[in-house]
Every structure is written in C-alpha cells, then in structure tokens.
Design a protein around this motif. Sequence first.
Motif, short mmCIF file in Angstrom:
data_model
loop_
_atom_site.label_atom_id
_atom_site.label_comp_id
_atom_site.label_asym_id
_atom_site.label_seq_id
_atom_site.Cartn_x
_atom_site.Cartn_y
_atom_site.Cartn_z
N ASP A 75 0.81 -1.22 0.00
CA ASP A 75 0.00 0.00 0.00
C ASP A 75 0.84 1.28 0.00
O ASP A 75 0.30 2.38 0.04
CB ASP A 75 -1.00 0.00 1.16
CG ASP A 75 -0.33 0.12 2.52
OD1 ASP A 75 0.92 0.14 2.57
OD2 ASP A 75 -1.04 0.21 3.53
N MET B 214 -2.40 4.17 -7.51
CA MET B 214 -1.42 4.56 -6.49
C MET B 214 -2.07 5.41 -5.40
O MET B 214 -1.88 5.17 -4.22
CB MET B 214 -0.30 5.34 -7.18
CG MET B 214 0.94 5.45 -6.36
SD MET B 214 2.28 6.10 -7.34
CE MET B 214 3.17 4.63 -7.74
N ARG B 215 -2.85 6.42 -5.81
CA ARG B 215 -3.40 7.36 -4.83
C ARG B 215 -4.79 6.95 -4.36
O ARG B 215 -5.06 6.93 -3.17
CB ARG B 215 -3.47 8.76 -5.43
CG ARG B 215 -2.13 9.39 -5.64
CD ARG B 215 -2.27 10.85 -5.88
NE ARG B 215 -3.39 11.17 -6.75
CZ ARG B 215 -3.38 12.14 -7.65
NH1 ARG B 215 -2.28 12.86 -7.78
NH2 ARG B 215 -4.42 12.42 -8.39
N GLY B 216 -5.66 6.62 -5.29
CA GLY B 216 -7.04 6.32 -4.93
C GLY B 216 -7.17 4.99 -4.22
O GLY B 216 -7.88 4.86 -3.23
N SER B 217 -6.47 3.97 -4.73
CA SER B 217 -6.64 2.63 -4.17
C SER B 217 -5.49 2.19 -3.27
O SER B 217 -5.55 1.11 -2.71
CB SER B 217 -6.77 1.61 -5.31
OG SER B 217 -7.73 2.01 -6.23
N SER B 218 -4.46 3.01 -3.17
CA SER B 218 -3.28 2.66 -2.36
C SER B 218 -2.70 1.30 -2.78
O SER B 218 -2.29 0.51 -1.96
CB SER B 218 -3.61 2.64 -0.87
OG SER B 218 -3.91 3.91 -0.43
N ARG B 219 -2.71 1.03 -4.09
CA ARG B 219 -2.12 -0.23 -4.59
C ARG B 219 -0.83 0.12 -5.31
O ARG B 219 -0.78 0.19 -6.54
CB ARG B 219 -3.10 -0.94 -5.52
CG ARG B 219 -4.38 -1.38 -4.84
CD ARG B 219 -5.28 -2.11 -5.82
NE ARG B 219 -4.77 -3.46 -6.11
CZ ARG B 219 -5.17 -4.18 -7.15
NH1 ARG B 219 -6.08 -3.69 -7.99
NH2 ARG B 219 -4.68 -5.38 -7.37
N PHE B 220 0.21 0.33 -4.54
CA PHE B 220 1.49 0.75 -5.12
C PHE B 220 2.08 -0.33 -6.02
O PHE B 220 2.61 -0.04 -7.08
CB PHE B 220 2.49 1.10 -4.00
CG PHE B 220 2.55 2.56 -3.70
CD1 PHE B 220 1.42 3.23 -3.27
CD2 PHE B 220 3.72 3.27 -3.84
CE1 PHE B 220 1.45 4.58 -3.00
CE2 PHE B 220 3.77 4.63 -3.58
CZ PHE B 220 2.63 5.29 -3.15
#
Lengths: 432, 292
Positions: free
Chosen positions: B40, B255-261
């Motif tokens: 995340d 990256m920002r909306g779902s925090s799935r880096f």
Amino acid sequence: MKRNSPVLTTALLLLLLITAGCGQKISGKPSNTITVWHWMTDRDPAFQELAKRYEARTGVRVNFELYAPSDAYSQKVRAAAQGNNLPDIFGLLGEKRDFASFIKAGHILDLTPYMQDSGGAWQKRFFAKALAVNEFSSDNAYGITPGIYGVPVDIMTIQMLYNKDLFRKLGINPDRPPATFAEFLEIGRKIKDNNMQGLVSGWGEIWMIDCLANDYAFNIMGKDKILDTIRGKVPYTDPDWVRVFTLFKQMQDSGALASGIVTMVNKNAEQLFANERAVFAFNGSWCLNVYKEMNPNLNYAPMLPPKASDKFPMSIWGGAGSSFIVNARSKNKEGAVKFLEWLTDRDQQVYLAEATDNLPSNKDSLSNIAPIMAEFANDMEITTHPNTWGISEYPQVIEAFDKGIQSIIIGEKTPEQVAAQVEMVKEREMAR
Amino acid sequence: MRIKPAFENYLFVLPAAAIFAVFYIIPFIWVFQLGLYSWDGILPTKAFVGLSNFKEIILQDKIWWGAMLNAGYITLIALTFQNALAFLLAWACDREIRMKNFYRLIFFIPPVLSEIVVGLVWQWILDGNYGLLNNWLGQLGLSNLVRNWLSDPNTALTTVAIVHCWKGFGWGFLIFLAGLQTIPREFYEAARVDGANAWVCFRKVTMPLMVPVVVLVAILTILGTMQGFVLIIAMTDGGPAYHTQVPVLRILAAMRGSSRFGYACAQSITFGAILMTISFIQYRFSRYARQA
C-alpha cells in the motif's frame, strides 16, 4: 597515477554528490522548534498568526509549512513516511485504511493518554463526531489498538444549499426549502421550464457523488444495511441500492441537476452558485468562506437533502474537517502534543473560526460564531462519515459506484446495470 | 600499457553512467520489483504476489485497456491531424512569405504554455453552460451544435484530443521546419530545371528527405501523447464515467485512490513495455521506408 588524480577526484566527488541526502535523519535531543506540515491554503495566514502567538507565550517556535494542492501534499507525506522524514505534526488525507497503515508502520502517536489526562478535559472539548474520525474503536476491522490518534482542528458538514432569491424568481417560498424528494423533483421541473440551472457540485471529483449517494443510502436502508453491504452480506443489486441509483436518474430526468455536472470541479460549482447561476449546490461547510469572498451579497441557506424515504432518518457527511496527528518518532512529540492542546483551546478556536470561516472543533467556541456557521454546525448531530464506521469499502468498489452514477446521469447505463457492475467489482475484490 | 587508457576511458564515462544508473536503471529495476508485490506504499511489509499484478492487468483490468484505447485514439488524431497541420505550417513558413518569423513565434506559443493552465482555459471556453464556444455558436445561428463538449460522452474524448493537438502541434512544427531547412535549395532548383512542378518537387525531393524527420516526430508524438494526462486532469479528470481515462490516470488512481502501489508499478512497467514495443516497430519500419 598522478595524471589520474583529478579525474578520480571528480568522479568520487560526483558519486558523493549523487549519494548525498540518501541517508536517514538521525534523531537527537528535542529542539525548540515544532514543524507542522499542512495543505490548507486558506488557513495558512491564521496558522502563521497563531504560531507567532504561541512563540510569544512559550518561546517555542512553530513552523507551519504549506504544501498544496492536497494531492501533492499527500504524495509528500507518503514519501516522507517511506524515508522516515515526517515532521513533528502533520495531517493525513485519505481513507481510514491509510490512517491504519500509518499507525501500523509506527508513524502516529496514540493520543489517548493525553486526551484522557485530567479527567479527560482535552477529549471533552471536542464534538464527539469530530473525534470519532480520528478514533479506532475496540471492534475496528483494521487491527489497530483502540484509541485516539488525531486532533480535529475544525469540523465540517456537507449539505445542500439553495439560493433564496432564485427561489423567489421561481415562485417558491424561500423560507420553505423542499423537504421531500418529490418536492425537490417538482422544483427541478420548474428549473428546467425556466431555463435555469439546478444543482451544482464537484461531481467531476467523484467523491462528492459518494457523499450524496451515502446520504440517501442512510435514508433508504439505514446504517446497518450499509455496513452489511460493505461486509459482503448484502449485494449492491439489492432493491434498496437500486433505488439509491435511481434517485440520480430521477434528478437528471427532472432537470434538478445542472448540465455538465459529471465533469464539474467543485471550484466551478462554487463559482456558479456564488454568481447566482444555479439554484442548488451540494457543498461542504468550507464554502462559507468561498461564497463570502466571491459574492458577499449571496442570499442562501443550507438545507438537508430532501428525504426520499420515511424509513430511516437522513444523515449527512460530516465530522472532523481537518485533523493533525503527531509523529510517533519525533523527538519533539511532547512539545507537539502541548501545541495541539493549545491550538484546540477555546480562544484559538474562536480566532480560527473568525479568520477562516471554518467551523471550530471545540464545542465551547460555537457561541462566538456567525449565525450561518451555527446553522451548519447545528446539524453535526446527524452527521456520519465512512471513517467512523470501523470498516472500509474497497476503493475499486467506490470508484465503480461513483463512476456508475456518472454513467446514469449521462444516460449511458440504467440503475440496474450499474448495480450489477458494482456488485461484480465487489465480488472480484472479495475473492482476491 | 593498454589497461591504463582503457581505465581512464571508463573513468570518464563513470559520472554519466552513474547518473544514468541512479536515476534510470535502478528506479526501473525497483519499480519492476515493486510490481511483484502487494503493497500500500505505507506499511513496512510487502506481500510477494509474483506476476499476479501483471496477470490482472493483462487479463482482467478492462478499464486499463479502455484507457489504452482512449490514449490510442488521441494518439491517432495527433499523428494525423496534429502532425499534418504541423508539417503544412512548417512547409509554408519555410517558403519566402511575409512575416514568417512572426508566424514561427506564434505557432510555438502553445507548447511553451503550462499544460494545467491551457487545460483550465479550454475548460472555460468549452463549458456547456457559459462557455465561449457555445456562446459564439449561438451568435452565429448554429445553436443546434451547442452542447456540453466535455460532459457529453460522444464528444468528450475528441474534444480533449483536439485541445491536445492545439497544445502540441508547435513541437512538430519546429522539428519539421528545422528538417525542411536542412534540404539544400539546389535540389529544388535542379528539379525545376528538369521540369518538376511544386507538387513533384514536394513528392520527389521534400518527402524522401524528410522521412527521418517524420519518423522522429511520429515517435515523439506517440510517446508524448500516450503519456499525456495533465490536460485531461484539468479538463475532465478522466470523466464522464471512464470516457477520457488514459493509462497514466489509471496508474495514479491505483497509487493514490486505491493505495495499490505494487499494482501501479506493474501498470507502469506494462505501459513502458507497450511504448517501447511501438517505438521499436516504428523504428524498424522507418529503416525499411528509408531503404525503399
């Protein structure tokens, strides 16, 4: 070898330059300066003034560092967290899930002992709903030790607003805003017939669609069913959810929504409403400051979204507007806590409310604020916020939900199709 | 005796190689490595998921491929409309016309303007309710053409593509003009002596000699347009619904909306691989075209 020396030195210097700054900050003794990172452009002058007052009073210097816009700020905080370079105090934008990750990573100080000190004097200052946004209850789904992890600096509610002068033009009593959804749709038809614009809002930034949809979900099915949906026990294809989606279709069909609302950013929506070009707005309490600056003579009032059902009471989004948290790894954490305690004291909160037109988080400050602000604050009791629910919906589901509503408004999909699509995303995420 | 000069040569190359490695190679490897994890972006621990992020992108993420198609559509318009316009204007400015320096300056203004400002200004011009364009159309008696250019799913993507072309044609114009100016005038004179008219000169002299420049501009257009997102953020933020989503906006959303880096890193690598493949094909094609 002698000939090679300058070349070698240059190469080594370059390497040193490249690798400089890659190291981690080494903590030492507490300093006399507290650093605060924030994104609140409109509140920065007031914060700077309060920092001066605090230094005059205690000798401790407070550096408020502004990083805007909020997207860039969020990226900066994440990057700093990865490099362990967070300041003494910072704000966190995002969902409760992100908040929990920061706590798990050891970046956030548990403020419960400070809040409950002296019989809980600090804790009692705040609106309970504002504090709840920064709180993790014992049954939270994130695995966080129950406690309070943030300090609300101000509060907000997101409501509907209507222009009283445009109501008069439409032949509607300006002191009687629509109370039911049917009345609202009727006004929508009048708006359409008079070639005026209806509701404006920043629905291009999709989270504001989510706010209104959740308000109506609370009204139609109540909190428990919403939470059961998030837990995966109730599908989004349930008739109650389809009804929530249908309300947006009805709003669009009646003419209650301004044209182009699906790509409208909130700044444009605020301009349209402030310039008396839209009858309704759906906006947060921060708009008070914005409208005052854009059009001091704007004759408007807040109203609750007209209820679509008598089954459950209407709830609106609200709670902590902005919150500050203390870096658990800061060598100045004790000083940082003291500063936040001072910042949320009555006098500072009254000053912040007067200077920035934001609602104070300190309950005792309400008696000193403007009547229109008090109108917003009075609805604090019926607010809700996903960050207080103890469980979060998958971001992918939220995106599918909000984008689906955009599709309904532009006439591309039916409420049933959107419900099925959201449920498909939900099932995919749950199976992951 | 041989080792010493070789060592010296490597030493001279070392600073550039180090900078390239630190800022390009290592981040690329790092991003690829992160693409193999579920992370995340905040927690100190990451879960290794192998190639499942890549598998999800390729097999399941329909929105991603929709965004790729949208970017492809904008690129197609840029490759044809934008580059044809740039070539035409460059060709006109290369001839002996009055005020050609003034035109060169004017045509180069849009590319140097800030993309976010250009996006906001065009959003204001194209606004469905109070925009200048609809106002002008109304005054010209073309009210049937009035619409919400950016909110209407039928026009949003094409409108964004046209604004992108307006913003970007100046780069192509400049490179085409530089290319045209390198063609020796004697070639044209010789062709005219042989009886060639303007069209034959263009077809037999200008075009063959401009092939490398056209290829260069085409590659730059593809890479620049496929990666474009700032204008779109300012004008529609990817809406209405998913109609103006492009790959970089999807990477940002992950990256920002779902925090799935990890997923966002895998999307970046996939996107990079697609762009590299397109560039490689185009390069091979240009070599073939030159030889032909």
